[in-house]
Design a protein around this motif. Structure first.
Motif, PDB file in Angstrom:
ATOM      1  N   ASP A  78       0.802  -1.223   0.000  1.00  0.00           N
ATOM      2  CA  ASP A  78       0.000   0.000   0.000  1.00  0.00           C
ATOM      3  C   ASP A  78       0.838   1.278   0.000  1.00  0.00           C
ATOM      4  OD1 ASP A  78      -2.216  -1.616   0.068  1.00  0.00           O
ATOM      5  OD2 ASP A  78      -2.471  -1.471   2.236  1.00  0.00           O
ATOM      6  N   LEU A  79       2.006   1.239   0.630  1.00  0.00           N
ATOM      7  CA  LEU A  79       2.832   2.439   0.745  1.00  0.00           C
ATOM      8  C   LEU A  79       3.577   2.780  -0.544  1.00  0.00           C
ATOM      9  CD1 LEU A  79       4.457   1.740   4.237  1.00  0.00           C
ATOM     10  CD2 LEU A  79       2.532   3.238   3.734  1.00  0.00           C
ATOM     11  N   ILE A  80       3.616   1.827  -1.490  1.00  0.00           N
ATOM     12  CA  ILE A  80       4.416   2.026  -2.708  1.00  0.00           C
ATOM     13  C   ILE A  80       3.517   2.187  -3.920  1.00  0.00           C
ATOM     14  CG2 ILE A  80       6.199   1.050  -4.200  1.00  0.00           C
ATOM     15  CD1 ILE A  80       7.281  -0.464  -1.817  1.00  0.00           C
ATOM     16  N   ASP A  81       3.731   3.298  -4.629  1.00  0.00           N
ATOM     17  CA  ASP A  81       3.033   3.558  -5.881  1.00  0.00           C
ATOM     18  C   ASP A  81       3.779   2.810  -6.985  1.00  0.00           C
ATOM     19  OD1 ASP A  81       1.306   4.677  -7.736  1.00  0.00           O
ATOM     20  OD2 ASP A  81       2.552   6.465  -8.004  1.00  0.00           O
ATOM     21  N   THR A  82       3.095   1.883  -7.654  1.00  0.00           N
ATOM     22  CA  THR A  82       3.731   1.088  -8.710  1.00  0.00           C
ATOM     23  C   THR A  82       3.092   1.399 -10.055  1.00  0.00           C
ATOM     24  OG1 THR A  82       2.197  -0.734  -8.287  1.00  0.00           O
ATOM     25  CG2 THR A  82       4.322  -0.831  -7.175  1.00  0.00           C
ATOM     26  N   PRO A  83       3.820   1.153 -11.154  1.00  0.00           N
ATOM     27  CA  PRO A  83       3.234   1.395 -12.468  1.00  0.00           C
ATOM     28  C   PRO A  83       2.113   0.407 -12.763  1.00  0.00           C
ATOM     29  CG  PRO A  83       5.447   0.472 -12.678  1.00  0.00           C
ATOM     30  CD  PRO A  83       5.189   0.686 -11.217  1.00  0.00           C
ATOM     31  N   ILE A  84       1.291   0.750 -13.727  1.00  0.00           N
ATOM     32  CA  ILE A  84       0.193  -0.125 -14.144  1.00  0.00           C
ATOM     33  C   ILE A  84       0.784  -1.223 -15.026  1.00  0.00           C
ATOM     34  CG2 ILE A  84      -1.978  -0.264 -15.419  1.00  0.00           C
ATOM     35  CD1 ILE A  84      -2.269   2.803 -14.744  1.00  0.00           C
ATOM     36  N   LYS A  85       0.474  -2.468 -14.682  1.00  0.00           N
ATOM     37  CA  LYS A  85       1.005  -3.607 -15.416  1.00  0.00           C
ATOM     38  C   LYS A  85       0.225  -3.815 -16.711  1.00  0.00           C
ATOM     39  CE  LYS A  85       2.246  -8.405 -14.612  1.00  0.00           C
ATOM     40  NZ  LYS A  85       2.194  -9.518 -13.669  1.00  0.00           N
ATOM     41  N   LYS A  86       0.938  -4.127 -17.787  1.00  0.00           N
ATOM     42  CA  LYS A  86       0.304  -4.368 -19.084  1.00  0.00           C
ATOM     43  C   LYS A  86      -0.477  -5.677 -19.019  1.00  0.00           C
ATOM     44  CE  LYS A  86       2.001  -5.776 -23.550  1.00  0.00           C
ATOM     45  NZ  LYS A  86       1.322  -6.972 -23.469  1.00  0.00           N
ATOM     46  N   PRO A  87      -1.772  -5.650 -19.385  1.00  0.00           N
ATOM     47  CA  PRO A  87      -2.558  -6.881 -19.361  1.00  0.00           C
ATOM     48  C   PRO A  87      -2.065  -7.867 -20.434  1.00  0.00           C
ATOM     49  CG  PRO A  87      -3.971  -4.946 -19.675  1.00  0.00           C
ATOM     50  CD  PRO A  87      -2.560  -4.498 -19.781  1.00  0.00           C
ATOM     51  N   ARG A  88      -2.215  -9.156 -20.159  1.00  0.00           N
ATOM     52  CA  ARG A  88      -1.788 -10.181 -21.103  1.00  0.00           C
ATOM     53  C   ARG A  88      -2.535 -10.028 -22.437  1.00  0.00           C
ATOM     54  NH1 ARG A  88      -1.599 -16.235 -19.119  1.00  0.00           N
ATOM     55  NH2 ARG A  88       0.597 -15.787 -18.853  1.00  0.00           N
ATOM     56  N   ASN A  89      -1.781 -10.054 -23.515  1.00  0.00           N
ATOM     57  CA  ASN A  89      -2.307  -9.947 -24.888  1.00  0.00           C
ATOM     58  C   ASN A  89      -3.054  -8.652 -25.168  1.00  0.00           C
ATOM     59  OD1 ASN A  89      -1.305 -12.544 -25.450  1.00  0.00           O
ATOM     60  ND2 ASN A  89      -3.190 -13.509 -24.712  1.00  0.00           N
ATOM     61  N   LYS A  90      -2.811  -7.633 -24.386  1.00  0.00           N
ATOM     62  CA  LYS A  90      -3.443  -6.336 -24.598  1.00  0.00           C
ATOM     63  C   LYS A  90      -2.399  -5.243 -24.450  1.00  0.00           C
ATOM     64  CE  LYS A  90      -7.978  -7.736 -22.935  1.00  0.00           C
ATOM     65  NZ  LYS A  90      -8.990  -7.561 -21.916  1.00  0.00           N
ATOM     66  N   GLU A  91      -2.790  -4.023 -24.747  1.00  0.00           N
ATOM     67  CA  GLU A  91      -1.896  -2.873 -24.619  1.00  0.00           C
ATOM     68  C   GLU A  91      -2.435  -1.922 -23.557  1.00  0.00           C
ATOM     69  OE1 GLU A  91       1.063  -2.375 -26.192  1.00  0.00           O
ATOM     70  OE2 GLU A  91       0.778  -4.398 -26.976  1.00  0.00           O
ATOM     71  N   LEU A  92      -1.558  -1.119 -23.008  1.00  0.00           N
ATOM     72  CA  LEU A  92      -1.982  -0.069 -22.079  1.00  0.00           C
ATOM     73  C   LEU A  92      -2.568   1.087 -22.879  1.00  0.00           C
ATOM     74  CD1 LEU A  92       1.071   0.111 -19.644  1.00  0.00           C
ATOM     75  CD2 LEU A  92      -1.155  -0.855 -19.163  1.00  0.00           C
ATOM     76  N   THR A  93      -3.532   1.762 -22.289  1.00  0.00           N
ATOM     77  CA  THR A  93      -4.103   2.937 -22.942  1.00  0.00           C
ATOM     78  C   THR A  93      -3.095   4.085 -22.846  1.00  0.00           C
ATOM     79  OG1 THR A  93      -5.109   3.793 -20.924  1.00  0.00           O
ATOM     80  CG2 THR A  93      -6.435   2.248 -22.236  1.00  0.00           C
ATOM     81  N   THR A  94      -3.306   5.113 -23.630  1.00  0.00           N
ATOM     82  CA  THR A  94      -2.427   6.280 -23.597  1.00  0.00           C
ATOM     83  C   THR A  94      -2.431   6.908 -22.207  1.00  0.00           C
ATOM     84  OG1 THR A  94      -3.023   6.650 -25.901  1.00  0.00           O
ATOM     85  CG2 THR A  94      -1.906   8.438 -24.791  1.00  0.00           C
ATOM     86  N   LYS A  95      -3.606   6.943 -21.586  1.00  0.00           N
ATOM     87  CA  LYS A  95      -3.727   7.508 -20.240  1.00  0.00           C
ATOM     88  C   LYS A  95      -2.904   6.689 -19.228  1.00  0.00           C
ATOM     89  CE  LYS A  95      -7.235   8.918 -16.912  1.00  0.00           C
ATOM     90  NZ  LYS A  95      -8.668   8.927 -16.575  1.00  0.00           N
ATOM     91  N   GLN A  96      -2.944   5.342 -19.340  1.00  0.00           N
ATOM     92  CA  GLN A  96      -2.194   4.475 -18.452  1.00  0.00           C
ATOM     93  C   GLN A  96      -0.688   4.655 -18.672  1.00  0.00           C
ATOM     94  OE1 GLN A  96      -4.108   0.802 -19.641  1.00  0.00           O
ATOM     95  NE2 GLN A  96      -5.132   0.630 -17.638  1.00  0.00           N
ATOM     96  N   LYS A  97      -0.275   4.766 -19.923  1.00  0.00           N
ATOM     97  CA  LYS A  97       1.141   4.983 -20.235  1.00  0.00           C
ATOM     98  C   LYS A  97       1.627   6.296 -19.647  1.00  0.00           C
ATOM     99  CE  LYS A  97       1.324   2.309 -24.512  1.00  0.00           C
ATOM    100  NZ  LYS A  97       1.474   2.348 -25.977  1.00  0.00           N
ATOM    101  N   LYS A  98       0.783   7.325 -19.745  1.00  0.00           N
ATOM    102  CA  LYS A  98       1.119   8.631 -19.193  1.00  0.00           C
ATOM    103  C   LYS A  98       1.238   8.558 -17.669  1.00  0.00           C
ATOM    104  CE  LYS A  98      -0.068  13.338 -20.390  1.00  0.00           C
ATOM    105  NZ  LYS A  98      -1.053  14.182 -21.028  1.00  0.00           N
ATOM    106  N   SER A  99       0.318   7.808 -17.052  1.00  0.00           N
ATOM    107  CA  SER A  99       0.335   7.622 -15.601  1.00  0.00           C
ATOM    108  C   SER A  99       1.612   6.910 -15.154  1.00  0.00           C
ATOM    109  CB  SER A  99      -0.882   6.822 -15.166  1.00  0.00           C
ATOM    110  OG  SER A  99      -0.779   6.401 -13.831  1.00  0.00           O
ATOM    111  N   ASN A 100       2.082   5.959 -15.941  1.00  0.00           N
ATOM    112  CA  ASN A 100       3.289   5.208 -15.610  1.00  0.00           C
ATOM    113  C   ASN A 100       4.540   6.085 -15.650  1.00  0.00           C
ATOM    114  OD1 ASN A 100       2.030   2.831 -15.062  1.00  0.00           O
ATOM    115  ND2 ASN A 100       2.569   1.826 -16.970  1.00  0.00           N
ATOM    116  N   LYS A 101       4.517   7.126 -16.496  1.00  0.00           N
ATOM    117  CA  LYS A 101       5.684   8.009 -16.590  1.00  0.00           C
ATOM    118  C   LYS A 101       5.731   8.929 -15.413  1.00  0.00           C
ATOM    119  CE  LYS A 101       6.501   7.897 -21.507  1.00  0.00           C
ATOM    120  NZ  LYS A 101       6.727   8.627 -22.705  1.00  0.00           N
TER     121      LYS A 101
END
Length: 156
Positions: free
Chosen positions: A133-156
């Motif tokens: 809970d204390l650690i902010d982690t990036p959004i993991k790419k779902p299997r056989n799918k792509e991250l949305t542009t919003k998710q990619k932006k959030s990961n940066k």
């Protein structure tokens, strides 16, 4: 000449030199003075610290129990695991944990040492810390799918 005493002499010769050249972590510097430690912990809560772990290959231990203790399936080798926590700009080392057995997971290593920080402290980490809970982690790419542009932006 005894090899153990030679190794000990070399170690004790280099230790003060390395201590002078390589600064200790922020937590290590203030650990001896409880009031300074409390002040540093409080100041650190204003930042989202970065936490990461890494493994270092070590010589294969002779004892079978030691081999099992240090064998990391991830690296297919016997390893030491270390964790480093740094300031957001990456310039200052806040805390270091070194020499833990290799198979220990990143999140377990963090949980064993989080008492060094204020309970309100926030961190940023990689996918090895998902579930903390204390650690902010990036959004993991779902299997056989792509991250949305919003998710990619959030990961940066």
């Amino acid at each position: 000449m005894n090899r153990e005493s030679t190794a000990n002499n070399i170690f004790n010769y280099w230790l003060p030199i390395l201590r002078e050249l390589l600064p200790s972590s922020l937590i290590e510097q203030v650990k001896k003075n409880e009031s300074d430690l409390m002040v540093v912990k409080e100041i650190l809560t204003e930042y989202e610290l970065i936490v990461d772990s890494y493994e270092q290959v070590r010589e294969r231990p002779g004892d079978n129990e030691e081999q099992e203790k240090y064998f990391s399936g991830k690296k297919s080798n016997h390893t030491f695991k270390s964790q480093i926590i740094i300031m957001p700009d990456g310039r200052d080392i806040v805390d270091v944990v070194a020499g833990e057995p290799g198979p220990k997971s990143d999140i377990t290593l963090f949980r064993e040492n989080r008492d060094n920080f204020d309970p309100k402290q926030s961190f940023q980490g990689d996918l090895g810390y998902i579930g903390e809970d204390l650690i902010d982690t990036p959004i993991k790419k779902p299997r056989n799918k792509e991250l949305t542009t919003k998710q990619k932006k959030s990961n940066k």
